[in-house]
Design a protein around this motif. Structure first.
Motif: not given
Length: 309
Positions: A121-140
């Protein structure tokens, strides 16, 4: 199979576990996709293709972030909770040392998978410059497991927890396999999933064997009570409510026109698979029930009748 027949996979873990054998995966700066189009059908919808095709990569990157985030929750908060308890001999169902040792390798693997996912995830942020939007606090599973446990008596809740985790681990294996085979995505992403799959194949067998050991020694009344919670678990596990909420949040970032966002939202709301015998993940779940011997019990086949049609 009973506990005395269990054989550890310690040697296989030493020889093949990704934490022992795989290099760090580095994200490439190339033209391949970072996330499969088929796993985010929002970007294939008519409104998206007409109004915001230039946002495809943003939507796919955000979908990758959610996938990674879900993996971290699944492995550290759900699988490892049960595996660690078994490994330390604190799980209410007793298992021999060989099972406990293998459970500890699962803990190590899952924590490593979470670490690798966070790195990617950090590599993706560094490469694209796209920060994550708010992510869910839980899964199904964060909702499905407590709901299932609430449907069985207190003494049976450890067994219910074991079965739920085993179902999820068997489902995830096949889901990751499909991801790893997709030739449209970057080689590092495919490699990341292939590494994960190598360990998860071993894990799915481990959990199936533990459930089989338990089930073959369970009383008829306990089996019946546990069978009754299975439809509750499956219905909540296979829902896409959290995904739909994420997609709606993602849509808010895609286009400034409220009318376009409404049209995107309407399309997104129609993308769910019905929770019936045609659901794409149900085959994986039924294979687990067969492999664990649970489906040999009439109470289980009766409870799952709607999914066996």
């Amino acid at each position: 199979m009973n506990a005395a027949d269990y054989r550890s996979f310690a040697d296989a873990w030493e020889d093949r576990a990704t934490i022992r054998t795989r290099p760090r995966r580095r994200l490439e700066d190339d033209a391949r996709l970072i996330y499969p189009l088929s796993r985010q059908p929002l970007v294939l919808g008519a409104t998206f293709l007409r109004e915001c095709p230039h946002q495809r990569d943003f939507a796919l990157v955000q979908s990758l972030y959610k996938f990674i985030h879900d993996v971290v929750i699944f492995e550290t908060e759900i699988v490892n909770r049960t595996a660690s308890s078994i490994a330390r001999g604190r799980f209410p169902l007793a298992y021999p040392f060989a099972c406990r040792y293998d459970a500890m390798t699962v803990v190590v693997d899952e924590d490593y998978h979470a670490l690798v996912a966070m790195d990617f995830m950090q590599q993706t942020i560094d490469l694209t410059g796209i920060e994550p939007i708010a992510l869910p606090a839980e899964i199904e599973l964060s909702r499905a497991i407590p709901a299932a446990l609430a449907h069985v008596p207190e003494p049976l809740r450890p067994a219910a927890e074991l079965i739920c985790v085993a179902i999820a681990e068997n489902t995830l294996t096949n889901d990751v396999a499909a991801f790893a085979r997709d030739d449209s995505v970057k080689e590092s992403v495919k490699g990341l999933m292939a590494d994960h799959l190598l360990d998860e194949g071993r894990h799915s067998t481990f959990w199936t064997r533990l459930v089989r050991i338990y089930w073959q020694g369970a009383s008829a009344s306990d089996r019946a009570a546990l069978a009754g919670m299975l439809p509750v678990f499956i219905e909540r596990y296979l829902t896409n409510d959290i995904q739909k909420a994420f997609d709606l949040a993602l849509i808010e970032h895609l286009h400034p026109d409220p009318a376009v966002r409404r049209a995107l939202a309407e399309e997104a709301q129609s993308l769910a698979f019905p929770i019936n015998a045609q659901h794409p993940l149900l085959g994986n779940i039924l294979r687990f029930f067969k492999g664990s011997s649970m489906l040999d019990s009439p109470c289980v086949s009766d409870a799952l009748a709607a999914y066996l049609a």
